[in-house]
Design a protein around this motif. Structure first.
Motif, PDB file in Angstrom:
ATOM      1  N   SER A 184       0.827  -1.201   0.000  1.00 24.81           N
ATOM      2  CA  SER A 184       0.000   0.000   0.000  1.00 24.81           C
ATOM      3  C   SER A 184       0.866   1.258   0.000  1.00 24.81           C
ATOM      4  O   SER A 184       2.003   1.256   0.478  1.00 24.81           O
ATOM      5  CB  SER A 184      -0.915   0.013   1.235  1.00 24.81           C
ATOM      6  OG  SER A 184      -1.796  -1.083   1.212  1.00 24.81           O
ATOM      7  N   LEU A 185       0.304   2.326  -0.563  1.00 24.69           N
ATOM      8  CA  LEU A 185       0.970   3.616  -0.560  1.00 24.69           C
ATOM      9  C   LEU A 185       1.128   4.091   0.883  1.00 24.69           C
ATOM     10  O   LEU A 185       0.151   4.128   1.640  1.00 24.69           O
ATOM     11  CB  LEU A 185       0.129   4.619  -1.358  1.00 24.69           C
ATOM     12  CG  LEU A 185       0.633   6.048  -1.428  1.00 24.69           C
ATOM     13  CD1 LEU A 185       1.825   6.129  -2.375  1.00 24.69           C
ATOM     14  CD2 LEU A 185      -0.479   6.977  -1.893  1.00 24.69           C
ATOM     15  N   PRO A 186       2.340   4.465   1.307  1.00 27.67           N
ATOM     16  CA  PRO A 186       2.498   4.955   2.687  1.00 27.67           C
ATOM     17  C   PRO A 186       1.866   6.330   2.845  1.00 27.67           C
ATOM     18  O   PRO A 186       2.308   7.309   2.234  1.00 27.67           O
ATOM     19  CB  PRO A 186       4.024   4.999   2.865  1.00 27.67           C
ATOM     20  CG  PRO A 186       4.583   5.086   1.479  1.00 27.67           C
ATOM     21  CD  PRO A 186       3.620   4.383   0.584  1.00 27.67           C
ATOM     22  N   VAL A 187       0.818   6.397   3.640  1.00 28.52           N
ATOM     23  CA  VAL A 187       0.087   7.644   3.876  1.00 28.52           C
ATOM     24  C   VAL A 187       0.104   7.952   5.367  1.00 28.52           C
ATOM     25  O   VAL A 187      -0.210   7.080   6.191  1.00 28.52           O
ATOM     26  CB  VAL A 187      -1.365   7.551   3.371  1.00 28.52           C
ATOM     27  CG1 VAL A 187      -2.119   8.849   3.655  1.00 28.52           C
ATOM     28  CG2 VAL A 187      -1.396   7.247   1.879  1.00 28.52           C
ATOM     29  N   THR A 206       4.019   9.672  -0.274  1.00 26.84           N
ATOM     30  CA  THR A 206       5.192   9.683  -1.146  1.00 26.84           C
ATOM     31  C   THR A 206       4.843   8.996  -2.463  1.00 26.84           C
ATOM     32  O   THR A 206       4.329   7.878  -2.454  1.00 26.84           O
ATOM     33  CB  THR A 206       6.381   8.977  -0.479  1.00 26.84           C
ATOM     34  OG1 THR A 206       6.653   9.613   0.768  1.00 26.84           O
ATOM     35  CG2 THR A 206       7.608   9.029  -1.355  1.00 26.84           C
ATOM     36  N   VAL A 207       5.135   9.660  -3.559  1.00 26.04           N
ATOM     37  CA  VAL A 207       4.758   9.166  -4.883  1.00 26.04           C
ATOM     38  C   VAL A 207       6.003   9.072  -5.763  1.00 26.04           C
ATOM     39  O   VAL A 207       6.770  10.036  -5.849  1.00 26.04           O
ATOM     40  CB  VAL A 207       3.740  10.106  -5.562  1.00 26.04           C
ATOM     41  CG1 VAL A 207       3.244   9.503  -6.872  1.00 26.04           C
ATOM     42  CG2 VAL A 207       2.581  10.394  -4.635  1.00 26.04           C
ATOM     43  N   PRO A 208       6.248   7.928  -6.419  1.00 23.82           N
ATOM     44  CA  PRO A 208       7.354   7.873  -7.385  1.00 23.82           C
ATOM     45  C   PRO A 208       7.143   8.877  -8.517  1.00 23.82           C
ATOM     46  O   PRO A 208       6.020   9.043  -9.016  1.00 23.82           O
ATOM     47  CB  PRO A 208       7.302   6.429  -7.908  1.00 23.82           C
ATOM     48  CG  PRO A 208       6.580   5.660  -6.847  1.00 23.82           C
ATOM     49  CD  PRO A 208       5.588   6.616  -6.253  1.00 23.82           C
ATOM     50  N   VAL A 209       8.209   9.554  -8.924  1.00 27.31           N
ATOM     51  CA  VAL A 209       8.102  10.563  -9.977  1.00 27.31           C
ATOM     52  C   VAL A 209       7.523   9.966 -11.255  1.00 27.31           C
ATOM     53  O   VAL A 209       6.723  10.604 -11.954  1.00 27.31           O
ATOM     54  CB  VAL A 209       9.487  11.193 -10.256  1.00 27.31           C
ATOM     55  CG1 VAL A 209       9.416  12.166 -11.425  1.00 27.31           C
ATOM     56  CG2 VAL A 209      10.008  11.894  -9.013  1.00 27.31           C
ATOM     57  N   VAL A 210       7.897   8.725 -11.568  1.00 30.53           N
ATOM     58  CA  VAL A 210       7.468   8.122 -12.833  1.00 30.53           C
ATOM     59  C   VAL A 210       5.960   7.906 -12.897  1.00 30.53           C
ATOM     60  O   VAL A 210       5.413   7.697 -13.980  1.00 30.53           O
ATOM     61  CB  VAL A 210       8.195   6.777 -13.067  1.00 30.53           C
ATOM     62  CG1 VAL A 210       9.674   6.996 -13.256  1.00 30.53           C
ATOM     63  CG2 VAL A 210       7.932   5.804 -11.922  1.00 30.53           C
TER      64      VAL A 210
END
Length: 305
Positions: A184-187, A206-210
């Motif tokens: 899961s996306l760390p929120v 946090t989101v990967p730039v790509v």
């Protein structure tokens, strides 16, 4: 051998016109080989033979399958791009048909549309010979990518399989990859955990730039009330609107309740290959919580994918 008579020495042990089944262990090989069967009646030469003309089914060669997600972390219930690389096994016949067996719960997407459904079990994807690049028989193998919708949680069996067929339809090779877990996306979220609280909830992720995140779909627990910032006079302006997905803009998400679509128009903070975003929305907590505290944040690009 089943159904063979246990008579006295020299007496017949098989009966003409009867079907017999032979069960035996043998070592598999991808080389061509034949079975030979003779019958004897006590004379120097066999009474009958197949002249070793019965071809045996060869074993399928062990292929190499590499499965690499487009990003290092693949979240559940999200569209993900997966790169696959297939290499033929030693001595394998030419691959004319290639199929990929996905883990259970995954759904293939083609041109933004779902192919099949979760209830179909393990999807089987036929890969056209013109799709991708390279040749499975070469050292670099054949490379192609698939877009899939991941299940809501990691399946018990995360393995990916590939199998190849020759021109006659026989399976000439197969391979397996252990797959990858869904993370899961760390929120991080912050708000007072008190009954009937009216105010702000702050969240960062946090989101990967790509991934080129443009929108964040924020779904609150069922008994919470959630509002976009900007609806109160003292609120800062924000590009945000309620979102229910009834028109199916987000493929595979179904109808969404208690959800806001927040545009990530503000500048995030770069951290290596990631961008850290912070979002604030208004909430009202219930007096009693009976249906859980689960929040859901989905990140989408400009095409809502």
């Amino acid at each position: 051998v089943d159904n063979i008579s246990r008579g006295t020495p020299g007496s017949p042990v098989i009966t003409a016109g009867r079907v017999y089944r032979l069960r035996t262990w043998c070592r598999a090989t991808i080389e061509a080989f034949v079975w030979q069967a003779d019958t004897e009646d006590g004379r120097p030469q066999p009474s009958n033979t197949n002249d070793a003309q019965t071809m045996a089914s060869p074993a399928a060669a062990l292929m190499t399958l590499t499965v690499t997600p487009f990003t290092s972390r693949v979240p559940p219930a999200s569209l993900a791009k997966i790169e696959l690389r297939v290499r033929a096994g030693p001595g394998q016949a030419k691959v004319t048909d290639l199929k990929v067996l996905l883990p259970e719960g995954f759904v293939l997407f083609d041109r933004g549309e779902a192919v099949g459904s979760v209830s179909d079990g393990r999807p089987i994807v036929s890969v056209a010979t013109s799709y991708g690049s390279g040749d499975a028989a070469d050292g670099d193998g054949r490379k192609f990518s698939l877009e899939v919708l991941t299940p809501a949680s990691s399946p018990a069996d995360k393995r990916w399989f590939v199998f190849a067929q020759g021109q006659d339809g026989a399976v000439t090779g197969w391979g397996m990859n252990p797959g990858f877990p869904l993370q899961s996306l760390p929120v991080r979220m912050s708000y007072p955990s008190i009954p009937l609280y009216k105010g702000w909830v702050a969240m960062s992720f946090t989101v990967p730039v790509v991934r080129q995140a443009t929108f964040a779909l924020v779904t609150a627990p069922p008994e919470f009330l959630i509002k976009c910032p900007g609806q109160e006079k003292e609120d800062p302006p924000a590009v945000c609107e309620p979102f229910d997905n009834k028109l199916g803009q987000v493929g595979g998400a179904g109808v969404l309740l208690n959800t806001l679509n927040v545009s990530l128009t503000m500048a995030g903070i770069s951290e290596g290959l990631n961008i850290i975003y912070s979002v604030m929305v208004r909430i009202q907590t219930p007096e009693v919580v009976s249906r859980g505290f689960q929040w859901n944040v989905r990140l989408l690009n400009e095409k809502l994918r």
